[in-house]
Design a protein around this motif. Sequence first.
Motif, mmCIF file in Angstrom:
data_model
loop_
_atom_site.group_PDB
_atom_site.id
_atom_site.type_symbol
_atom_site.label_atom_id
_atom_site.label_comp_id
_atom_site.label_asym_id
_atom_site.label_seq_id
_atom_site.Cartn_x
_atom_site.Cartn_y
_atom_site.Cartn_z
ATOM 1 N N GLY A 68 68.952 13.156 36.763
ATOM 2 C CA GLY A 68 70.336 13.046 37.213
ATOM 3 C C GLY A 68 70.477 13.457 38.662
ATOM 4 N N GLY A 69 71.737 13.462 39.138
ATOM 5 C CA GLY A 69 72.011 13.712 40.549
ATOM 6 C C GLY A 69 72.007 15.175 40.939
ATOM 7 N N THR A 70 72.225 16.077 40.015
ATOM 8 C CA THR A 70 72.285 17.495 40.344
ATOM 9 C C THR A 70 71.120 18.230 39.694
ATOM 10 N N PRO A 71 70.628 19.273 40.342
ATOM 11 C CA PRO A 71 69.493 20.005 39.779
ATOM 12 C C PRO A 71 69.899 20.777 38.533
ATOM 13 N N GLU A 72 68.940 20.976 37.645
ATOM 14 C CA GLU A 72 69.184 21.849 36.500
ATOM 15 C C GLU A 72 69.323 23.273 37.026
ATOM 16 N N GLN A 73 70.318 23.980 36.524
ATOM 17 C CA GLN A 73 70.543 25.351 36.969
ATOM 18 C C GLN A 73 70.747 26.292 35.790
ATOM 19 N N PHE A 74 70.278 27.513 35.948
ATOM 20 C CA PHE A 74 70.610 28.562 34.994
ATOM 21 C C PHE A 74 71.952 29.164 35.404
ATOM 22 N N GLY A 75 72.800 29.446 34.407
ATOM 23 C CA GLY A 75 74.083 30.077 34.689
ATOM 24 C C GLY A 75 74.313 31.255 33.769
ATOM 25 N N LEU A 76 75.157 32.173 34.183
ATOM 26 C CA LEU A 76 75.544 33.290 33.326
ATOM 27 C C LEU A 76 76.506 32.770 32.277
ATOM 28 N N VAL A 77 76.331 33.179 31.032
ATOM 29 C CA VAL A 77 77.133 32.689 29.912
ATOM 30 C C VAL A 77 78.266 33.674 29.619
ATOM 31 N N LEU A 78 79.483 33.141 29.482
ATOM 32 C CA LEU A 78 80.636 33.966 29.149
ATOM 33 C C LEU A 78 81.385 33.358 27.972
ATOM 34 N N ASP A 79 82.229 34.153 27.350
ATOM 35 C CA ASP A 79 83.069 33.682 26.256
ATOM 36 C C ASP A 79 83.920 32.509 26.745
ATOM 37 N N LYS A 80 84.190 31.558 25.882
ATOM 38 C CA LYS A 80 85.024 30.423 26.247
ATOM 39 C C LYS A 80 86.407 30.918 26.649
#
Length: 294
Positions: free
Chosen positions: A243-255
Amino acid sequence: MHIAPRTLRRAAAATSIALLATAVGCAPQPEDDANAKASASTGTTCAKGKLATRSSGKLTIATDEPAYEPWFKDDKPANGKGFESAVAYAVAKQLGYDKSAVVWQSVPFNKAFAPGEKTFDFDINQVSISAERKKAVDFSSGYYDVRQAVIALKGSKAAKATSIADLKGLKLGAQVGTTSLNYIEDVVKPTREAAAYAKNDQAKSALENKQVDAIVVDLPTAFYITAAEVTDGTIVGQFENQGGTPEQFGLVLDKGSALTSCVTAAVDTLRKDGTLAKLEKQWLSDAVDAPVLK
């Protein structure tokens, strides 16, 4: 007694104005205005050290157990060593919480982004940001751009692969619920069903016992595994980002977490001021270029 026509007209006009005011008050408001009022009413701010956290004055951070290197060091998230431990404390500092105010919690990888209320303020555990996961949880902006890599045993047929086509007939494995497993199923599309494991440790054991030909993990983890854990293992190569954007790790928070914007702002600041790049160089310096599988 009869009421004069003029008086009736005034009464009717007054009633109409009252009804109109009531209707406007109940009408849908522009989203920005509504959000601003909701924020004001709940007192949600990013005041340092005064966020609406799970425990007042504390910041609860979750990760899986065991906590793997190079993301953590010695399976001790609280020691500040390893890339993700260092990032977690850097984010905490941006939010106004020193090391003594951080509480660590153990949460299995899959549970971190599963639907349902969370017991943590944010989770850091190599969780890739995706549209599907965003249906169940919130993410901060990305703190690490990542690629997936293939590990095989030296001298094996899998170790000689130079392309995705060379991987198609192999038995591949990865941790369940990960982007690594997605890459096997969606990019390689092997002719043999992929093996899914609850933990990376199980995937590594399967590779060592030759139950699978190769496993897929993120690139920094691949360098650590081949250097310190599966010493007869070798990195076959890495996949290009899809895809067009790199895979990234993100911090997970409650919805819908009130902390999402604050945590995102903290991550953005760390990216802009060079802190993330500095920590990446310090803890992930071995994750240099590997051959790209196409």
